[in-house]
Design an enzyme around this catalytic site. Structure first.
Site, PDB file in Angstrom:
ATOM      1  N   ARG A 162       0.830  -1.218   0.000  1.00 39.91           N
ATOM      2  CA  ARG A 162       0.000   0.000   0.000  1.00 39.91           C
ATOM      3  C   ARG A 162       0.866   1.270   0.000  1.00 39.91           C
ATOM      4  O   ARG A 162       0.548   2.249   0.673  1.00 39.91           O
ATOM      5  CB  ARG A 162      -0.921   0.044   1.226  1.00 39.91           C
ATOM      6  CG  ARG A 162      -1.973  -1.055   1.293  1.00 39.91           C
ATOM      7  CD  ARG A 162      -2.999  -0.921   0.171  1.00 39.91           C
ATOM      8  NE  ARG A 162      -4.147  -1.795   0.378  1.00 39.91           N
ATOM      9  CZ  ARG A 162      -4.194  -3.074   0.031  1.00 39.91           C
ATOM     10  NH1 ARG A 162      -3.137  -3.646  -0.563  1.00 39.91           N
ATOM     11  NH2 ARG A 162      -5.278  -3.785   0.236  1.00 39.91           N
ATOM     12  N   SER A 237     -10.642  -0.563   3.041  1.00 41.75           N
ATOM     13  CA  SER A 237      -9.902  -0.665   4.312  1.00 41.75           C
ATOM     14  C   SER A 237      -9.527   0.737   4.777  1.00 41.75           C
ATOM     15  O   SER A 237      -8.872   1.470   4.037  1.00 41.75           O
ATOM     16  CB  SER A 237      -8.610  -1.448   4.113  1.00 41.75           C
ATOM     17  OG  SER A 237      -8.887  -2.718   3.603  1.00 41.75           O
ATOM     18  N   GLU A 333      -5.015   3.970   6.117  1.00 41.29           N
ATOM     19  CA  GLU A 333      -4.618   3.690   4.745  1.00 41.29           C
ATOM     20  C   GLU A 333      -5.131   4.803   3.833  1.00 41.29           C
ATOM     21  O   GLU A 333      -4.526   5.117   2.819  1.00 41.29           O
ATOM     22  CB  GLU A 333      -5.224   2.342   4.323  1.00 41.29           C
ATOM     23  CG  GLU A 333      -4.602   1.754   3.099  1.00 41.29           C
ATOM     24  CD  GLU A 333      -5.617   1.147   2.174  1.00 41.29           C
ATOM     25  OE1 GLU A 333      -5.967   1.833   1.203  1.00 41.29           O
ATOM     26  OE2 GLU A 333      -6.029   0.010   2.410  1.00 41.29           O
TER      27      GLU A 333
HETATM   28  N1  EPU Z   1     -10.735 -10.299  10.536  1.00 40.96           N
HETATM   29  C1  EPU Z   1     -11.455 -10.305  11.698  1.00 40.96           C
HETATM   30  N2  EPU Z   1     -12.511  -9.437  11.827  1.00 40.96           N
HETATM   31  C2  EPU Z   1     -12.860  -8.588  10.846  1.00 40.96           C
HETATM   32  C3  EPU Z   1     -12.114  -8.583   9.667  1.00 40.96           C
HETATM   33  C4  EPU Z   1     -11.047  -9.438   9.520  1.00 40.96           C
HETATM   34  O1  EPU Z   1     -11.197 -11.055  12.625  1.00 40.96           O
HETATM   35  O2  EPU Z   1     -13.829  -7.841  11.037  1.00 40.96           O
HETATM   36  C5  EPU Z   1      -9.604 -11.246  10.393  1.00 40.96           C
HETATM   37  C6  EPU Z   1     -10.044 -12.641   9.965  1.00 40.96           C
HETATM   38  O3  EPU Z   1      -9.264 -13.565  10.671  1.00 40.96           O
HETATM   39  C7  EPU Z   1      -9.678 -12.730   8.524  1.00 40.96           C
HETATM   40  C8  EPU Z   1      -8.455 -11.830   8.462  1.00 40.96           C
HETATM   41  O4  EPU Z   1      -8.726 -10.796   9.399  1.00 40.96           O
HETATM   42  O5  EPU Z   1      -9.370 -14.011   8.147  1.00 40.96           O
HETATM   43  C9  EPU Z   1      -8.193 -11.251   7.118  1.00 40.96           C
HETATM   44  O6  EPU Z   1      -9.343 -10.596   6.620  1.00 40.96           O
HETATM   45  P1  EPU Z   1      -9.546 -10.331   5.046  1.00 40.96           P
HETATM   46  O7  EPU Z   1      -9.293 -11.554   4.290  1.00 40.96           O
HETATM   47  O8  EPU Z   1     -10.857  -9.636   4.861  1.00 40.96           O
HETATM   48  O9  EPU Z   1      -8.341  -9.371   4.681  1.00 40.96           O
HETATM   49  P2  EPU Z   1      -7.777  -8.070   5.372  1.00 40.96           P
HETATM   50  O10 EPU Z   1      -6.381  -8.321   5.788  1.00 40.96           O
HETATM   51  O11 EPU Z   1      -8.719  -7.568   6.408  1.00 40.96           O
HETATM   52  C10 EPU Z   1      -6.724  -7.081   3.177  1.00 40.96           C
HETATM   53  C11 EPU Z   1      -6.756  -5.806   2.404  1.00 40.96           C
HETATM   54  C12 EPU Z   1      -8.034  -5.683   1.592  1.00 40.96           C
HETATM   55  C13 EPU Z   1      -8.095  -6.865   0.638  1.00 40.96           C
HETATM   56  C14 EPU Z   1      -8.043  -8.170   1.457  1.00 40.96           C
HETATM   57  C15 EPU Z   1      -7.952  -9.375   0.582  1.00 40.96           C
HETATM   58  C16 EPU Z   1      -5.446  -4.223   3.691  1.00 40.96           C
HETATM   59  C17 EPU Z   1      -5.446  -3.018   4.566  1.00 40.96           C
HETATM   60  N3  EPU Z   1      -6.639  -4.658   3.302  1.00 40.96           N
HETATM   61  O12 EPU Z   1      -7.768  -7.029   4.135  1.00 40.96           O
HETATM   62  O13 EPU Z   1      -7.962  -4.487   0.811  1.00 40.96           O
HETATM   63  O14 EPU Z   1      -9.287  -6.832  -0.136  1.00 40.96           O
HETATM   64  O15 EPU Z   1      -6.865  -8.169   2.288  1.00 40.96           O
HETATM   65  O16 EPU Z   1      -6.698  -9.436  -0.030  1.00 40.96           O
HETATM   66  O17 EPU Z   1      -4.386  -4.733   3.353  1.00 40.96           O
HETATM   67  C18 EPU Z   1      -8.563  -2.187   0.658  1.00 40.96           C
HETATM   68  O18 EPU Z   1      -7.358  -1.938   0.631  1.00 40.96           O
HETATM   69  O19 EPU Z   1      -9.432  -1.273   0.616  1.00 40.96           O
HETATM   70  C19 EPU Z   1      -8.994  -3.574   0.806  1.00 40.96           C
HETATM   71  C20 EPU Z   1     -10.282  -3.898   0.924  1.00 40.96           C
END
Ligand code: EPU
Length: 337
Positions: A162, A237, A333
């Site tokens: 990012r 995010s 972000e």
């Molecule tokens: N989780 C929770 N509670 C929540 C959300 C997430 O416990 O409310 C935990 C869960 O264990 C889940 C893990 O977080 O398995 C990962 O969640 P997710 O797969 O939704 O991915 P993320 O790390 O929260 C990142 C990116 C997203 C992208 C997804 C998929 C960042 C800041 N965000 O989210 O990007 O779509 O991975 O690759 O790196 C964006 O940048 O706007 C965005 C949506």
């Protein structure tokens, strides 16, 4: 060059914040952009792309220049690959759909990311195991001060999670006018390693997916977790996932053995900020019209008439609680304007 005064930016930011621009100019050609830069030389102008990664906490008492450059063309191609030149104002997801229609592979995992192509390099957009840098060849950008076009190679952009040179050393100095991407025409390198994608494909009984199947899986996952900005204002995010050093990670794991994490490298561990925010008790919470999405705690939402200040206050409250509970600082972000 048409100048609109006191214009509402509500439909120009995905948070749906009703901030106003003192002056607003939409440019649809590089020549007009050059003229605008010349005209406003020395003045502090505000560059607006797709408005998908910013929180407007106040009116903008400056001239807002909306980058509305359109066009997709083929720079070069052979049997296996194509290099596309995409103008900055092209909507990112429409570009993904265009690529699927032409059977160009490489950005299907980045389906449904809001925003425009010209802003994609600034934060090196990424999702489901793919980042813009994986298909990026170069971009053209115009210097705000000198009004000159310059090409930036992959290396010049200093892409990271990012992050890019446009967010750091050259912040505010260049306006990206177009982006060149290298995509596959045959032997697509599918990236379905991300757990949720393989689960969806399996559920659908697809054992030999093509780029369209991967895009559809990504769309299904995103729609189940992430709110549609057309219906519920948001900026994806809101925070970055914090990256801990080995020592910090060991200390954190001791207290929270069940926390999810991704190992970025042997010395870097990423903790999902969504998990931290959920544990801090904010998931699904609403404070007036500002809130935390009930399906993904990483996403702050505007239920209708929240001001940017109210969303920002909520963000600061979350940041403090996460810091107090876990000793971890989570960095926004989105750009706070
Ligand atoms: N989780 C929770 N509670 C929540 C959300 C997430 O416990 O409310 C935990 C869960 O264990 C889940 C893990 O977080 O398995 C990962 O969640 P997710 O797969 O939704 O991915 P993320 O790390 O929260 C990142 C990116 C997203 C992208 C997804 C998929 C960042 C800041 N965000 O989210 O990007 O779509 O991975 O690759 O790196 C964006 O940048 O706007 C965005 C949506």
């Amino acid at each position: 060059m048409k100048v609109e005064k006191n214009k509402s930016l509500r439909s120009y930011n995905t948070f749906g914040i009703d901030a106003k621009a003192a002056e607003f100019i939409s440019v649809d050609s590089v020549a007009t952009l050059k003229q605008v830069l010349e005209h406003y030389k020395g003045e502090d102008i505000f560059i607006l792309g797709g408005g998908s990664n910013m929180l407007l906490t106040d009116d903008i008492n400056r001239t807002v220049v909306h980058i509305n450059l359109k066009g997709i063309s083929v720079v070069s191609e052979d049997k296996n690959e194509v290099v596309l030149k995409v103008m900055a104002g092209e909507n990112w997801h429409e570009l993904v759909l265009y690529c699927l229609e032409h059977n160009y592979g490489g950005i299907e995992n980045l389906s449904l990311i809001p925003g425009n192509t010209g802003t994609a390099p600034i934060q090196n957009i990424g999702a489901y195991g793919v980042e813009l840098k994986d298909v990026f060849v170069s971009c053209e950008a115009i210097s705000v001060v000198a009004g000159e076009l310059r090409s930036f190679s992959l290396e010049d952009c200093k892409f990271a999670y990012r992050d890019s040179i446009f967010k750091t050393r050259l912040k505010g100095e260049y306006i990206i006018t177009s982006v060149n991407l290298r995509l596959t025409k045959t032997d697509h390198r599918l990236n379905i390693s991300y757990g949720a994608i393989s689960d969806v494909l399996e559920e659908k009984g697809i054992s030999q997916p093509d780029i369209r199947d991967v895009s559809e899986a990504v769309i299904q996952i995103r729609q189940s977790k992430l709110p549609d900005p057309e219906k519920l204002g948001n900026s994806g995010s809101f925070f970055k996932n914090p990256v801990l050093t080995s020592e910090e990670f060991q200390a954190f794991r001791k207290n929270h053995p069940n926390a999810p994490y991704y190992e970025v490298s042997p010395t870097e561990f990423k903790i999902p900020a969504g998990w931290l925010i959920e544990q801090a008790g904010f998931k699904g919470k609403r404070f007036g019209d500002a809130g935390v999405h009930d399906k993904q705690a990483l996403v702050l939402v505007n239920f209708g008439s929240a001001t940017g200040k109210e969303i920002w206050e909520l963000a600061l409250k979350i940041q403090k609680k996460v810091k107090d509970s876990f000793g971890i600082y989570i960095e926004p972000e989105v750009n706070i304007v």
